[in-house]
Design an enzyme around this catalytic site. Structure first.
Site, mmCIF file in Angstrom:
data_model
loop_
_atom_site.group_PDB
_atom_site.id
_atom_site.type_symbol
_atom_site.label_atom_id
_atom_site.label_comp_id
_atom_site.label_asym_id
_atom_site.label_seq_id
_atom_site.Cartn_x
_atom_site.Cartn_y
_atom_site.Cartn_z
ATOM 1 N N GLY A 10 0.818 -1.202 0.000
ATOM 2 C CA GLY A 10 0.000 0.000 0.000
ATOM 3 C C GLY A 10 0.855 1.257 0.000
ATOM 4 N N ALA A 11 0.195 2.393 -0.041
ATOM 5 C CA ALA A 11 0.897 3.670 0.027
ATOM 6 C C ALA A 11 1.629 3.769 1.363
ATOM 7 C CB ALA A 11 -0.093 4.821 -0.122
ATOM 8 N N SER A 13 3.921 1.971 2.623
ATOM 9 C CA SER A 13 4.065 0.681 3.302
ATOM 10 C C SER A 13 5.512 0.278 3.526
ATOM 11 C CB SER A 13 3.371 -0.410 2.477
ATOM 12 O OG SER A 13 4.013 -0.540 1.212
ATOM 13 N N GLY A 14 6.445 0.950 2.841
ATOM 14 C CA GLY A 14 7.849 0.566 2.909
ATOM 15 C C GLY A 14 8.293 -0.261 1.720
ATOM 16 N N LYS A 15 7.438 -0.373 0.717
ATOM 17 C CA LYS A 15 7.759 -1.227 -0.432
ATOM 18 C C LYS A 15 8.952 -0.721 -1.237
ATOM 19 C CE LYS A 15 4.102 0.839 -3.193
ATOM 20 N NZ LYS A 15 3.818 1.830 -2.150
ATOM 21 N N ALA A 34 12.467 5.397 -13.016
ATOM 22 C CA ALA A 34 11.349 6.133 -12.414
ATOM 23 C C ALA A 34 10.282 6.416 -13.464
ATOM 24 C CB ALA A 34 11.855 7.445 -11.815
ATOM 25 N N ALA A 36 7.449 8.249 -12.608
ATOM 26 C CA ALA A 36 6.675 9.414 -12.149
ATOM 27 C C ALA A 36 6.845 10.599 -13.100
ATOM 28 C CB ALA A 36 7.119 9.827 -10.750
ATOM 29 N N HIS A 50 12.597 11.311 -2.798
ATOM 30 C CA HIS A 50 13.047 9.968 -3.196
ATOM 31 C C HIS A 50 14.471 10.016 -3.722
ATOM 32 C CE1 HIS A 50 9.908 6.770 -3.124
ATOM 33 N NE2 HIS A 50 9.107 7.790 -2.930
ATOM 34 N N ARG A 54 17.921 8.105 -1.940
ATOM 35 C CA ARG A 54 18.741 7.051 -2.544
ATOM 36 C C ARG A 54 20.133 7.548 -2.933
ATOM 37 N NH1 ARG A 54 14.590 7.610 -6.501
ATOM 38 N NH2 ARG A 54 15.415 8.497 -8.414
#
Length: 178
Positions: A10-11, A13-15, A34, A36, A50, A54
């Site tokens: 989910g949004a 969630s840590g995915k 990416a 987006a 983001h 990273r």
């Protein structure tokens, strides 16, 4: 053997953090593909956040729609490719009036043949909540759910992340709880 994997959750969630750990452990030349697009200030802030988190660990490649082509190109220079995220990719395809089912079929075909690099796909599981109240949202949910099922079938490993904790749904347990 190159093992492709799908990371769902989910949004918030840590995915993505989990997928980044998988990618960094899966190769020495990782790419962050990416999908987006930055249409407003909030999205620009999210993308910047983001990128900052990273750092220099990944080479960033931006591609909102031509995902299969971008994966093939990235495979020439990278041994692992993290795609974040498929639900934004599906949104971009819908906005561009592209055939999402055809694009997912192309992605599946690409992944089945592609062994130059490991591919880690990240996507939001949007089918766990209430039924959306409008046709467009229901179409999006259905397309995402169908894409997830098709990709889960061909990926070697599938994980579901909730509260930052990965659950192995298919394949190898990565031992990456922290």
């Amino acid at each position: 053997m190159t093992r492709h994997c799908l990371v769902l959750g989910g949004a918030r969630s840590g995915k993505t953090a989990f997928a980044e750990r998988l990618a960094l452990r899966g190769g020495s030349r990782p790419a962050y593909l990416a999908t987006a697009t930055t249409l407003d200030a909030e999205m620009r802030d999210r993308v910047s956040s983001h990128q900052a988190s990273r750092g220099e660990r990944f080479t960033t490649i931006e591609e909102p729609t031509a995902l299969s082509d971008a994966i093939l190109r990235a495979g020439a220079d990278h041994d692992v490719i993290l795609v974040d995220c498929l639900t934004l990719w599906i949104t971009n395809l819908l906005i561009a009036n592209e055939d999402v089912s055809l694009a997912v079929s192309e992605l599946c075909a690409t992944l089945m043949e592609f062994r130059q690099a490991k591919v880690v796909l990240v996507s939001n599981e949007v089918g766990l909540g209430i039924v959306p109240d409008n046709a467009m949202a229901r179409t999006f949910r259905d397309l995402a759910g169908s894409a997830h099922q098709r990709l889960a079938e061909i990926c070697d490993d599938v994980y579901f992340v909730a509260a930052g904790l990965p659950l192995t749904m298919k394949g190898e347990t990565p031992g990456l709880v922290s």
